[in-house]
Design an enzyme around this catalytic site. Structure first.
Site, PDB file in Angstrom:
ATOM      1  CB  ALA A   1       2.699  11.670   1.171  1.00  0.00           C
TER       2      ALA A   1
ATOM      3  N   GLY B   1      -1.029   8.266  -0.129  1.00  0.00           N
ATOM      4  CA  GLY B   1      -0.772   8.747  -1.492  1.00  0.00           C
ATOM      5  C   GLY B   1      -0.567   7.603  -2.478  1.00  0.00           C
TER       6      GLY B   1
ATOM      7  CD  GLU C   1      -4.340  10.812  -1.870  1.00  0.00           C
ATOM      8  OE1 GLU C   1      -3.141  10.873  -1.502  1.00  0.00           O
ATOM      9  OE2 GLU C   1      -5.143  11.730  -1.681  1.00  0.00           O
TER      10      GLU C   1
ATOM     11  CD  GLU D   1      -3.538   9.552   3.732  1.00  0.00           C
ATOM     12  OE1 GLU D   1      -4.207   8.594   4.167  1.00  0.00           O
ATOM     13  OE2 GLU D   1      -3.290   9.705   2.525  1.00  0.00           O
TER      14      GLU D   1
HETATM   15  N1  CO8 Z   1       7.218   8.004   4.140  1.00  0.00           N
HETATM   16  C1  CO8 Z   1       8.542   7.971   4.403  1.00  0.00           C
HETATM   17  N2  CO8 Z   1       9.188   6.851   4.782  1.00  0.00           N
HETATM   18  C2  CO8 Z   1       8.452   5.716   4.906  1.00  0.00           C
HETATM   19  C3  CO8 Z   1       7.068   5.684   4.637  1.00  0.00           C
HETATM   20  C4  CO8 Z   1       6.436   6.906   4.237  1.00  0.00           C
HETATM   21  N3  CO8 Z   1       5.140   6.984   3.930  1.00  0.00           N
HETATM   22  N4  CO8 Z   1       6.618   4.424   4.855  1.00  0.00           N
HETATM   23  C5  CO8 Z   1       7.694   3.702   5.218  1.00  0.00           C
HETATM   24  N5  CO8 Z   1       8.800   4.468   5.253  1.00  0.00           N
HETATM   25  C6  CO8 Z   1      10.161   4.107   5.632  1.00  0.00           C
HETATM   26  C7  CO8 Z   1      10.277   3.869   7.122  1.00  0.00           C
HETATM   27  O1  CO8 Z   1      10.431   5.080   7.809  1.00  0.00           O
HETATM   28  C8  CO8 Z   1      11.488   2.980   7.163  1.00  0.00           C
HETATM   29  O2  CO8 Z   1      12.643   3.778   7.024  1.00  0.00           O
HETATM   30  P1  CO8 Z   1      13.948   3.501   7.961  1.00  0.00           P
HETATM   31  O3  CO8 Z   1      14.449   2.150   7.529  1.00  0.00           O
HETATM   32  O4  CO8 Z   1      14.861   4.619   7.596  1.00  0.00           O
HETATM   33  O5  CO8 Z   1      13.446   3.534   9.383  1.00  0.00           O
HETATM   34  C9  CO8 Z   1      11.361   2.142   5.908  1.00  0.00           C
HETATM   35  O6  CO8 Z   1      10.488   2.858   5.042  1.00  0.00           O
HETATM   36  C10 CO8 Z   1      10.743   0.804   6.177  1.00  0.00           C
HETATM   37  O7  CO8 Z   1       9.533   1.021   6.887  1.00  0.00           O
HETATM   38  P2  CO8 Z   1       8.973  -0.046   7.948  1.00  0.00           P
HETATM   39  O8  CO8 Z   1      10.107  -0.623   8.742  1.00  0.00           O
HETATM   40  O9  CO8 Z   1       7.856   0.616   8.672  1.00  0.00           O
HETATM   41  O10 CO8 Z   1       8.445  -1.156   6.923  1.00  0.00           O
HETATM   42  P3  CO8 Z   1       7.328  -2.251   7.152  1.00  0.00           P
HETATM   43  O11 CO8 Z   1       7.405  -3.111   5.951  1.00  0.00           O
HETATM   44  O12 CO8 Z   1       7.446  -2.875   8.501  1.00  0.00           O
HETATM   45  O13 CO8 Z   1       5.937  -1.433   7.152  1.00  0.00           O
HETATM   46  C11 CO8 Z   1       4.319   0.140   6.291  1.00  0.00           C
HETATM   47  C12 CO8 Z   1       5.476  -0.813   5.980  1.00  0.00           C
HETATM   48  C13 CO8 Z   1       3.137  -0.647   6.868  1.00  0.00           C
HETATM   49  C14 CO8 Z   1       3.921   0.796   4.989  1.00  0.00           C
HETATM   50  C15 CO8 Z   1       4.789   1.184   7.322  1.00  0.00           C
HETATM   51  O14 CO8 Z   1       6.061   1.666   6.937  1.00  0.00           O
HETATM   52  C16 CO8 Z   1       3.870   2.371   7.428  1.00  0.00           C
HETATM   53  O15 CO8 Z   1       2.853   2.293   8.110  1.00  0.00           O
HETATM   54  N6  CO8 Z   1       4.234   3.482   6.746  1.00  0.00           N
HETATM   55  C17 CO8 Z   1       3.472   4.708   6.792  1.00  0.00           C
HETATM   56  C18 CO8 Z   1       2.222   4.608   5.953  1.00  0.00           C
HETATM   57  C19 CO8 Z   1       1.472   5.910   5.989  1.00  0.00           C
HETATM   58  O16 CO8 Z   1       1.136   6.453   7.037  1.00  0.00           O
HETATM   59  N7  CO8 Z   1       1.163   6.436   4.774  1.00  0.00           N
HETATM   60  C20 CO8 Z   1       0.462   7.684   4.638  1.00  0.00           C
HETATM   61  C21 CO8 Z   1       1.446   8.791   4.451  1.00  0.00           C
HETATM   62  S1  CO8 Z   1       0.679  10.379   4.408  1.00  0.00           S
HETATM   63  C22 CO8 Z   1       0.038  10.479   2.825  1.00  0.00           C
HETATM   64  O17 CO8 Z   1       0.164   9.612   2.013  1.00  0.00           O
HETATM   65  C23 CO8 Z   1      -0.700  11.726   2.399  1.00  0.00           C
HETATM   66  C24 CO8 Z   1      -0.481  12.904   3.323  1.00  0.00           C
HETATM   67  C25 CO8 Z   1      -1.292  14.123   2.907  1.00  0.00           C
HETATM   68  C26 CO8 Z   1      -0.746  14.674   1.604  1.00  0.00           C
HETATM   69  C27 CO8 Z   1       0.278  15.703   1.789  1.00  0.00           C
HETATM   70  C28 CO8 Z   1       0.753  16.241   0.463  1.00  0.00           C
HETATM   71  C29 CO8 Z   1       1.978  17.108   0.615  1.00  0.00           C
END
Ligand code: CO8
Length: 257
Positions: free
Chosen positions: A65, A108, A111, A131
């Site tokens: 997400a 997500g 999912e 999450e």
């Molecule tokens: N959402 C928004 N932006 C993101 C996300 C995300 N999930 N993941 C990465 N990005 C963005 C970063 O903020 C970054 O943006 P910017 O350049 O502007 O700073 C850009 O993508 C690149 O990210 P990284 O530099 O971190 O890239 P890496 O290749 O080093 O790492 C990862 C990739 C490992 C995926 C890392 O970005 C990460 O850990 N991301 C978060 C993963 C996460 O926590 N996912 C779960 C999200 S919550 C969810 O899915 C469900 C919530 C409950 C549902 C709610 C429904 C409304």
């Protein structure tokens, strides 16, 4: 069609939908979910589309997400009617859908991959529900589908620790249908999609519905539904074509009637 999801339809009837927000690691913003749902709604009624191949590109499937969206908007994202309806449209896609996962499928994104009928994963793939580290847990079906697909123990471990599993573990757990070398997931999933695209479309849809019933209803009800659905397959022209081609020792040509 928005450029958040790249769409190509080949002559076999395989519609390839590729998430295309690499700068945000394919995070599922509402516009991206809307673009994907729109493509699938159109594909559901387009007779030229027989199978969907869903991928996220070479580096990642999807980071989940859009965290920035729900930080900015809070709980409103959860209650957004359009988001709920779009996600439901993805869940309800009636034709075969295969996910090709390279790199990570997190939150997500995991999912979403679980909404495909099966996953072909590269051996560098990782699957996780991070999450919990955000004070959350999967909210788009992950607790239910991971538990039903992988069983309680692994679902609990994934969701309570937030630690991802590797592709081999996902394969062992039945979350993934097949592993391929890194870089080959789209090609392998595309080959399987082409194989499936040549099968009778009505029987494919009925078979999918019947298998999915196993996750919804008690066994007796599922068996009854299977009998009702196979009766519908029996009534199709494609069933006649299949058995006629068998008798005539030639390949069948299925028309979706
Ligand atoms: N959402 C928004 N932006 C993101 C996300 C995300 N999930 N993941 C990465 N990005 C963005 C970063 O903020 C970054 O943006 P910017 O350049 O502007 O700073 C850009 O993508 C690149 O990210 P990284 O530099 O971190 O890239 P890496 O290749 O080093 O790492 C990862 C990739 C490992 C995926 C890392 O970005 C990460 O850990 N991301 C978060 C993963 C996460 O926590 N996912 C779960 C999200 S919550 C969810 O899915 C469900 C919530 C409950 C549902 C709610 C429904 C409304």
């Amino acid at each position: 069609m928005s450029d958040l999801v790249l769409s190509t339809l080949d002559s076999n009837g395989v519609l390839h939908l590729r998430l295309n927000r690499p700068e945000a690691r394919n995070a599922l913003s509402r516009p991206l979910i809307s673009a994907l749902a729109g493509a699938l709604r159109a594909a559901a009624t387009d007779e030229t589309v027989r199978v969907v191949l869903l991928s996220g590109g070479e580096k990642q499937f999807c980071a989940g997400a859009d965290i920035k969206e729900f930080v900015a908007e809070g709980g409103a994202v959860l209650e957004d009617r359009q988001r709920i309806e779009n996600w439901a449209a993805i869940e309800a896609f009636p034709k075969p859908m295969i996910a090709a996962v390279e790199g990570y499928a997190f939150g997500g994104g995991f999912e979403l991959a679980l909404l495909a009928d099966f996953i072909i994963a590269a051996d560098n793939a990782r699957f996780g529900f991070p999450e919990i580290n955000l004070g959350l847990f999967p909210g788009d079906g992950g607790t239910q589908r991971a538990a039903r697909t992988a069983g309680k123990a692994l679902a609990m471990k994934l969701i309570l620790t937030g630690e991802p599993i590797d592709a081999a573990t996902a394969l062992d757990a039945g979350l993934v249908a097949e592993l391929v070398p890194a870089g080959d997931a789209e090609a392998r999933a595309g080959a399987l999609a082409a194989l499936i695209a040549a099968k009778p479309p009505i029987a494919l849809r009925l078979a999918k519905a019947s298998i999915l019933a196993a996750f919804e209803v008690p066994l007796a009800a599922g068996l009854l539904q299977e009998r009702q659905l196979i009766a519908r397959a029996f009534a199709t022209e494609d069933r006649l074509e299949g058995v006629t081609a068998f008798k005539e020792k030639r390949p069948p040509v299925f028309r979706g009637r």
